[in-house]
Design an enzyme around this catalytic site. Sequence first.
Site, PDB file in Angstrom:
ATOM      1  N   GLY A 160       0.828  -1.205   0.000  1.00 31.89           N
ATOM      2  CA  GLY A 160       0.000   0.000   0.000  1.00 31.89           C
ATOM      3  C   GLY A 160       0.853   1.242   0.000  1.00 31.89           C
ATOM      4  O   GLY A 160       2.067   1.183   0.204  1.00 31.89           O
ATOM      5  N   ARG A 202      -8.033  12.238   1.929  1.00 30.31           N
ATOM      6  CA  ARG A 202      -8.271  10.817   2.184  1.00 30.31           C
ATOM      7  C   ARG A 202      -8.740  10.125   0.903  1.00 30.31           C
ATOM      8  O   ARG A 202      -8.313   9.015   0.598  1.00 30.31           O
ATOM      9  CB  ARG A 202      -9.315  10.667   3.291  1.00 30.31           C
ATOM     10  CG  ARG A 202      -9.676   9.223   3.623  1.00 30.31           C
ATOM     11  CD  ARG A 202     -10.628   9.176   4.822  1.00 30.31           C
ATOM     12  NE  ARG A 202     -11.085   7.827   5.083  1.00 30.31           N
ATOM     13  CZ  ARG A 202     -12.150   7.269   4.532  1.00 30.31           C
ATOM     14  NH1 ARG A 202     -12.871   7.958   3.656  1.00 30.31           N
ATOM     15  NH2 ARG A 202     -12.518   6.028   4.822  1.00 30.31           N
ATOM     16  N   ASP A 217      -7.760  -3.515  15.381  1.00 33.14           N
ATOM     17  CA  ASP A 217      -8.396  -2.584  16.319  1.00 33.14           C
ATOM     18  C   ASP A 217      -8.821  -3.306  17.592  1.00 33.14           C
ATOM     19  O   ASP A 217      -8.721  -2.766  18.697  1.00 33.14           O
ATOM     20  CB  ASP A 217      -9.622  -1.935  15.666  1.00 33.14           C
ATOM     21  CG  ASP A 217      -9.288  -1.274  14.347  1.00 33.14           C
ATOM     22  OD1 ASP A 217      -8.474  -0.334  14.348  1.00 33.14           O
ATOM     23  OD2 ASP A 217      -9.819  -1.697  13.311  1.00 33.14           O
ATOM     24  N   ARG A 232      -5.823  -4.044  19.829  1.00 30.18           N
ATOM     25  CA  ARG A 232      -5.415  -2.758  20.417  1.00 30.18           C
ATOM     26  C   ARG A 232      -6.358  -2.373  21.560  1.00 30.18           C
ATOM     27  O   ARG A 232      -5.932  -1.952  22.639  1.00 30.18           O
ATOM     28  CB  ARG A 232      -5.417  -1.656  19.354  1.00 30.18           C
ATOM     29  CG  ARG A 232      -4.244  -1.682  18.402  1.00 30.18           C
ATOM     30  CD  ARG A 232      -4.439  -0.688  17.269  1.00 30.18           C
ATOM     31  NE  ARG A 232      -3.222  -0.502  16.485  1.00 30.18           N
ATOM     32  CZ  ARG A 232      -3.183   0.066  15.282  1.00 30.18           C
ATOM     33  NH1 ARG A 232      -4.317   0.480  14.700  1.00 30.18           N
ATOM     34  NH2 ARG A 232      -2.042   0.197  14.645  1.00 30.18           N
ATOM     35  N   HIS A 288     -12.933  -0.701   9.558  1.00 32.58           N
ATOM     36  CA  HIS A 288     -11.596  -0.387  10.065  1.00 32.58           C
ATOM     37  C   HIS A 288     -11.329   1.061   9.650  1.00 32.58           C
ATOM     38  O   HIS A 288     -10.770   1.340   8.592  1.00 32.58           O
ATOM     39  CB  HIS A 288     -10.538  -1.318   9.469  1.00 32.58           C
ATOM     40  CG  HIS A 288      -9.124  -0.926   9.814  1.00 32.58           C
ATOM     41  ND1 HIS A 288      -8.662  -0.864  11.099  1.00 32.58           N
ATOM     42  CD2 HIS A 288      -8.089  -0.539   9.019  1.00 32.58           C
ATOM     43  CE1 HIS A 288      -7.396  -0.477  11.091  1.00 32.58           C
ATOM     44  NE2 HIS A 288      -7.025  -0.268   9.837  1.00 32.58           N
TER      45      HIS A 288
END
Length: 311
Positions: free
Chosen positions: A77, A86, A148, A151, A175
């Site tokens: 990526g 974005r 996520d 985390r 996400h």
Amino acid sequence: MKISIIGAGGLVGSCAAYAIQCGGIAREIALLDVNQEMAVGQALDLQHGSPSVADQRIVGGGYEHIADSDVICITAGLRRKPDESRLDLINRNTDLFVQIVRDVKAAGPKSSAIVLVVSNPVDVLTYVAAQMLDLPADQVIGLGTQLDTIRFCSLIAAQLNAPPTQTKALILGEHGDSMVPIWSSATVGGLPLDKFPGWNATMANDLFTRTRGSGAEVIKRKGGAGFAVGIAIRDVFDAIALDRRCILPVSSVQRGCYGIRDVALSVPTVVGRTGVINQLEIDLWPKEVQGIRASGGALKKTLDIVLPRIA
């Protein structure tokens, strides 16, 4: 079991390769990168540690490894440029991803291969991969909110001085900005989170805010996330390789869970050797269900912009 990691020259891909090597389950790990010299170098570095880990073959190279791979993990990526919107980043990453998927198709993957998408925006690109590949949609899985979720659990555990491995809580949906914390089923050591010593309701917003900003914080401090995402990828790989049928918050094309269709996002998903075995619509608080549906709506808006680029 052979896994090929595309983008393995980068931080995420190389950390995933290391985590999977340390897991000792893969028979062969192939590292692929546009910079093949870097991929071969990473493979050589990992190979040097193999006598202390497991009897594995670790190689670097190109798409010649795709044809006999059981799992194909795409981590490649692009990073956001200064002053880039974005949407501009999404468009650039989509263009790169589409070319990677075309190269994977041209290499002739097995009909039983599982494709694990890690590249961001992961939910959008998981849907794109499912549309483009000549594989059943259940064999295309996005890492989704697995990262996520771990985390989230790590931050709850740290806040309460609780064992991280006994701290269970989910993030579902996108996400991204519209991710949804699932407080209704959160536990520590099997105890409801709100009954655990030291917990109070005012912690909830702070912990979720910190979770949602964790990726940006890591990028700010060290330039990019690697270790935790590598572990998250290993979690999914292990579920596939061992047919563990784990329930994981991974992204896949939805077929009606919580009323959501034709978009990829994370719901509780049973993952095994054939990919997505089931998507579970468990009872949640109404506001949690609303949040997941809002995630689906937000992702559909992005898909409407992105999908014309793959025509």
